[in-house]
Design an enzyme around this catalytic site. Structure first.
Site, PDB file in Angstrom:
ATOM      1  N   GLY A   1       8.950-113.950  58.924  1.00  0.00           N
ATOM      2  CA  GLY A   1      10.351-114.320  58.734  1.00  0.00           C
ATOM      3  C   GLY A   1      10.523-115.782  58.343  1.00  0.00           C
ATOM      4  O   GLY A   1      11.380-116.108  57.505  1.00  0.00           O
TER       5      GLY A   1
ATOM      6  N   TYR B   1       6.537-127.523  66.374  1.00  0.00           N
ATOM      7  CA  TYR B   1       6.523-128.895  66.862  1.00  0.00           C
ATOM      8  C   TYR B   1       6.229-128.887  68.355  1.00  0.00           C
ATOM      9  O   TYR B   1       6.297-127.848  69.003  1.00  0.00           O
ATOM     10  CB  TYR B   1       7.859-129.600  66.587  1.00  0.00           C
ATOM     11  CG  TYR B   1       9.038-128.911  67.240  1.00  0.00           C
ATOM     12  CD1 TYR B   1       9.797-127.976  66.550  1.00  0.00           C
ATOM     13  CD2 TYR B   1       9.391-129.190  68.563  1.00  0.00           C
ATOM     14  CE1 TYR B   1      10.860-127.332  67.149  1.00  0.00           C
ATOM     15  CE2 TYR B   1      10.453-128.550  69.169  1.00  0.00           C
ATOM     16  CZ  TYR B   1      11.181-127.627  68.446  1.00  0.00           C
ATOM     17  OH  TYR B   1      12.224-126.977  69.056  1.00  0.00           O
TER      18      TYR B   1
ATOM     19  N   ASP C   1      17.836-122.207  57.560  1.00  0.00           N
ATOM     20  CA  ASP C   1      16.462-122.644  57.875  1.00  0.00           C
ATOM     21  C   ASP C   1      15.756-123.252  56.661  1.00  0.00           C
ATOM     22  O   ASP C   1      15.148-124.327  56.754  1.00  0.00           O
ATOM     23  CB  ASP C   1      15.629-121.471  58.397  1.00  0.00           C
ATOM     24  CG  ASP C   1      15.988-121.105  59.832  1.00  0.00           C
ATOM     25  OD1 ASP C   1      16.421-121.994  60.588  1.00  0.00           O
ATOM     26  OD2 ASP C   1      15.830-119.920  60.199  1.00  0.00           O
TER      27      ASP C   1
ATOM     28  N   THR D   1      -2.666-111.052  56.743  1.00  0.00           N
ATOM     29  CA  THR D   1      -2.493-109.702  56.203  1.00  0.00           C
ATOM     30  C   THR D   1      -2.034-109.860  54.756  1.00  0.00           C
ATOM     31  O   THR D   1      -0.849-110.102  54.486  1.00  0.00           O
ATOM     32  CB  THR D   1      -1.438-108.928  57.025  1.00  0.00           C
ATOM     33  OG1 THR D   1      -1.765-109.065  58.413  1.00  0.00           O
ATOM     34  CG2 THR D   1      -1.390-107.459  56.646  1.00  0.00           C
TER      35      THR D   1
ATOM     36  N   THR E   1      18.622-117.279  67.113  1.00  0.00           N
ATOM     37  CA  THR E   1      17.199-117.590  66.972  1.00  0.00           C
ATOM     38  C   THR E   1      16.360-116.407  67.448  1.00  0.00           C
ATOM     39  O   THR E   1      16.897-115.314  67.686  1.00  0.00           O
ATOM     40  CB  THR E   1      16.869-118.938  67.669  1.00  0.00           C
ATOM     41  OG1 THR E   1      15.522-119.275  67.365  1.00  0.00           O
ATOM     42  CG2 THR E   1      17.058-118.895  69.174  1.00  0.00           C
TER      43      THR E   1
ATOM     44  N   ASN F   1      -1.726-115.249  53.450  1.00  0.00           N
ATOM     45  CA  ASN F   1      -1.443-114.676  54.770  1.00  0.00           C
ATOM     46  C   ASN F   1      -2.634-113.854  55.243  1.00  0.00           C
ATOM     47  O   ASN F   1      -3.348-113.255  54.447  1.00  0.00           O
ATOM     48  CB  ASN F   1      -0.190-113.785  54.690  1.00  0.00           C
ATOM     49  CG  ASN F   1       0.289-113.380  56.067  1.00  0.00           C
ATOM     50  OD1 ASN F   1       0.391-114.231  56.957  1.00  0.00           O
ATOM     51  ND2 ASN F   1       0.562-112.115  56.267  1.00  0.00           N
TER      52      ASN F   1
ATOM     53  N   LYS G   1      17.286-112.796  64.755  1.00  0.00           N
ATOM     54  CA  LYS G   1      17.752-113.156  63.401  1.00  0.00           C
ATOM     55  C   LYS G   1      17.871-111.945  62.473  1.00  0.00           C
ATOM     56  O   LYS G   1      18.798-111.879  61.664  1.00  0.00           O
ATOM     57  CB  LYS G   1      16.804-114.178  62.764  1.00  0.00           C
ATOM     58  CG  LYS G   1      16.847-115.549  63.406  1.00  0.00           C
ATOM     59  CD  LYS G   1      15.953-116.509  62.632  1.00  0.00           C
ATOM     60  CE  LYS G   1      15.782-117.807  63.386  1.00  0.00           C
ATOM     61  NZ  LYS G   1      15.002-118.787  62.636  1.00  0.00           N
TER      62      LYS G   1
ATOM     63  N   LYS H   1      16.917-126.831  71.889  1.00  0.00           N
ATOM     64  CA  LYS H   1      17.467-128.177  71.713  1.00  0.00           C
ATOM     65  C   LYS H   1      18.798-128.143  70.953  1.00  0.00           C
ATOM     66  O   LYS H   1      19.404-129.182  70.700  1.00  0.00           O
ATOM     67  CB  LYS H   1      16.450-129.051  70.957  1.00  0.00           C
ATOM     68  CG  LYS H   1      15.199-129.328  71.769  1.00  0.00           C
ATOM     69  CD  LYS H   1      15.538-130.132  73.017  1.00  0.00           C
ATOM     70  CE  LYS H   1      14.425-130.088  74.037  1.00  0.00           C
ATOM     71  NZ  LYS H   1      14.856-130.548  75.364  1.00  0.00           N
ATOM     72  N   SER H   2      19.252-126.949  70.569  1.00  0.00           N
ATOM     73  CA  SER H   2      20.474-126.867  69.765  1.00  0.00           C
ATOM     74  C   SER H   2      21.705-127.448  70.472  1.00  0.00           C
ATOM     75  O   SER H   2      22.492-128.161  69.832  1.00  0.00           O
ATOM     76  CB  SER H   2      20.725-125.423  69.337  1.00  0.00           C
ATOM     77  OG  SER H   2      19.744-125.038  68.404  1.00  0.00           O
TER      78      SER H   2
HETATM   79  P1  ATR Z   1       8.045-115.714  62.068  1.00  0.00           P
HETATM   80  O1  ATR Z   1       9.356-115.005  62.055  1.00  0.00           O
HETATM   81  O2  ATR Z   1       7.996-116.940  62.963  1.00  0.00           O
HETATM   82  O3  ATR Z   1       7.522-116.012  60.701  1.00  0.00           O
HETATM   83  P2  ATR Z   1       6.392-113.394  62.286  1.00  0.00           P
HETATM   84  O4  ATR Z   1       7.310-112.656  61.373  1.00  0.00           O
HETATM   85  O5  ATR Z   1       5.837-112.721  63.491  1.00  0.00           O
HETATM   86  O6  ATR Z   1       7.036-114.720  62.807  1.00  0.00           O
HETATM   87  O7  ATR Z   1       5.168-113.920  61.385  1.00  0.00           O
HETATM   88  C1  ATR Z   1       4.128-114.652  61.932  1.00  0.00           C
HETATM   89  C2  ATR Z   1       3.193-115.096  60.784  1.00  0.00           C
HETATM   90  O8  ATR Z   1       2.117-115.845  61.330  1.00  0.00           O
HETATM   91  C3  ATR Z   1       2.558-113.921  60.047  1.00  0.00           C
HETATM   92  O9  ATR Z   1       2.424-114.288  58.692  1.00  0.00           O
HETATM   93  C4  ATR Z   1       1.208-113.797  60.740  1.00  0.00           C
HETATM   94  O10 ATR Z   1       0.217-113.186  59.958  1.00  0.00           O
HETATM   95  P3  ATR Z   1       0.104-111.570  59.872  1.00  0.00           P
HETATM   96  O11 ATR Z   1       1.148-111.150  58.885  1.00  0.00           O
HETATM   97  O12 ATR Z   1      -1.265-111.316  59.421  1.00  0.00           O
HETATM   98  O13 ATR Z   1       0.380-111.066  61.270  1.00  0.00           O
HETATM   99  C5  ATR Z   1       0.890-115.242  60.943  1.00  0.00           C
HETATM  100  N1  ATR Z   1      -0.090-115.450  62.023  1.00  0.00           N
HETATM  101  C6  ATR Z   1       0.087-115.282  63.359  1.00  0.00           C
HETATM  102  N2  ATR Z   1      -1.029-115.593  64.037  1.00  0.00           N
HETATM  103  C7  ATR Z   1      -1.938-115.995  63.125  1.00  0.00           C
HETATM  104  C8  ATR Z   1      -3.295-116.465  63.195  1.00  0.00           C
HETATM  105  N3  ATR Z   1      -3.926-116.579  64.359  1.00  0.00           N
HETATM  106  N4  ATR Z   1      -3.914-116.795  62.036  1.00  0.00           N
HETATM  107  C9  ATR Z   1      -3.272-116.683  60.847  1.00  0.00           C
HETATM  108  N5  ATR Z   1      -2.006-116.242  60.707  1.00  0.00           N
HETATM  109  C10 ATR Z   1      -1.346-115.908  61.829  1.00  0.00           C
END
Ligand code: ATR
Length: 273
Positions: free
Chosen positions: A129, A215, A102, A152, A61, A150, A65, A15-16
């Site tokens: 990120g 969104y 952001d 992880t 994007t 998180n 990034k 949408k940018s």
């Molecule tokens: P972004 O740049 O959009 O933040 P990313 O670096 O891939 O994308 O990070 C995605 C985040 O969503 C991570 O914190 C991920 O958790 P993990 O670090 O454990 O991978 C989290 N995430 C993705 N799917 C998830 C789920 N089903 N439940 C909980 N956390 C989730």
């Protein structure tokens, strides 16, 4: 005419161009704004070519990034903190300046919804990120505590350690979360797989504010879930999209566009209203 564009892959549905075209019209700036979708291993070359051919600035994007962070000549302090670049400006002296708007966009949108950040207890879900980019601008608003949870856990711990010089920031597992939060921000990509972060429903109460950086034309899975459990104030990431764009436009053009009307037009364009 001054040229700008957004690099991403995929980027066709971005949408940018819509947002920046409206900003340009509103502020009477002469510019054009397009899209570029280089192959994943051809971003560096495409970026060089764009600026060699007279481009003035770009947005970056997913998934570029972090790569953009390594390709610019100079980084703004907030881009350095975020470890990622979403806005690049060619300065008058020929330097490629990498910035990250952001987090500022998120904070501006929260404020426009009347959310108080100072002295609040914030829960940030996710440690990727998007979370990294949000941390410094959120902590600059002086919340009483910011907890990162998180899937992880080690990644949340790492982020908390990295940002603890900026405020009271801790990492907790989803199971450890307790007490009353004023604001929950979902920065996870869980909803892209139609999943929910594993948050206990007991953490949701009527006075909590819920923000999902994602969104869509209808409520995200996380917002639907939070509403079901009693949250009255829910916000999706469309406002953040417009606010981060306004911040980028300001970096490029030195003039800040208004966002309210543009957000309304974007919602209309997306069929949300
Ligand atoms: P972004 O740049 O959009 O933040 P990313 O670096 O891939 O994308 O990070 C995605 C985040 O969503 C991570 O914190 C991920 O958790 P993990 O670090 O454990 O991978 C989290 N995430 C993705 N799917 C998830 C789920 N089903 N439940 C909980 N956390 C989730």
């Amino acid at each position: 005419m001054d040229r700008y564009l957004v690099f991403g892959h995929p980027v066709r549905h971005s949408k940018s161009p819509f947002i920046h075209t409206l900003f340009a019209r509103q502020t009477q700036q002469e510019l054009e704004y397009g899209l570029a979708e280089p192959a994943v291993d051809e971003f560096a070359q495409a970026l060089c070519t764009f600026f060699d051919q007279g481009g003035k600035g770009c947005n970056v994007t997913v998934p570029f990034k972090e790569q953009a962070f390594t390709l610019v000549d100079r980084l703004s302090p907030r881009a350095k903190r975020a470890g990622a670049v979403n806005t690049i400006k060619l300065t008058d002296d020929g330097v490629l300046l990498g910035d990250n708007t952001d987090g500022a966009g998120l904070v501006a949108d929260l404020k426009s919804h009347g959310v108080t950040l100072a002295d609040s207890r914030i829960l940030l879900l996710g440690a990727g990120g998007a979370a990294r980019g949000a941390l410094a601008p959120l902590l600059a608003e002086l919340p009483s505590e910011l907890v990162i949870a998180n899937r992880t856990h080690a990644k949340a711990q790492q982020l908390a350690a990295e940002f603890c010089d900026l405020g009271h920031v801790t990492a907790q597992t989803y199971e450890q979360l307790a007490g009353s939060f004023d604001l929950v921000i979902n920065s996870t990509s869980a909803s892209l797989q139609g999943e929910l972060p594993p948050l206990a429903p007991a953490l949701i109460h009527t006075d909590i504010a819920i923000y999902d950086m994602m969104y869509g034309a209808s409520d995200t899975a996380f917002i639907s879930w939070a509403k079901q459990h009693g949250a009255r104030q829910t916000m999706d990431g469309l406002g953040m999209l417009v606010e981060q764009a306004a911040e980028a436009f300001t970096v490029w053009r030195g003039i800040r566009p208004g966002t309210k009307q543009v957000l309304r037009e974007l919602k209309r364009n997306l069929g949300v209203i």
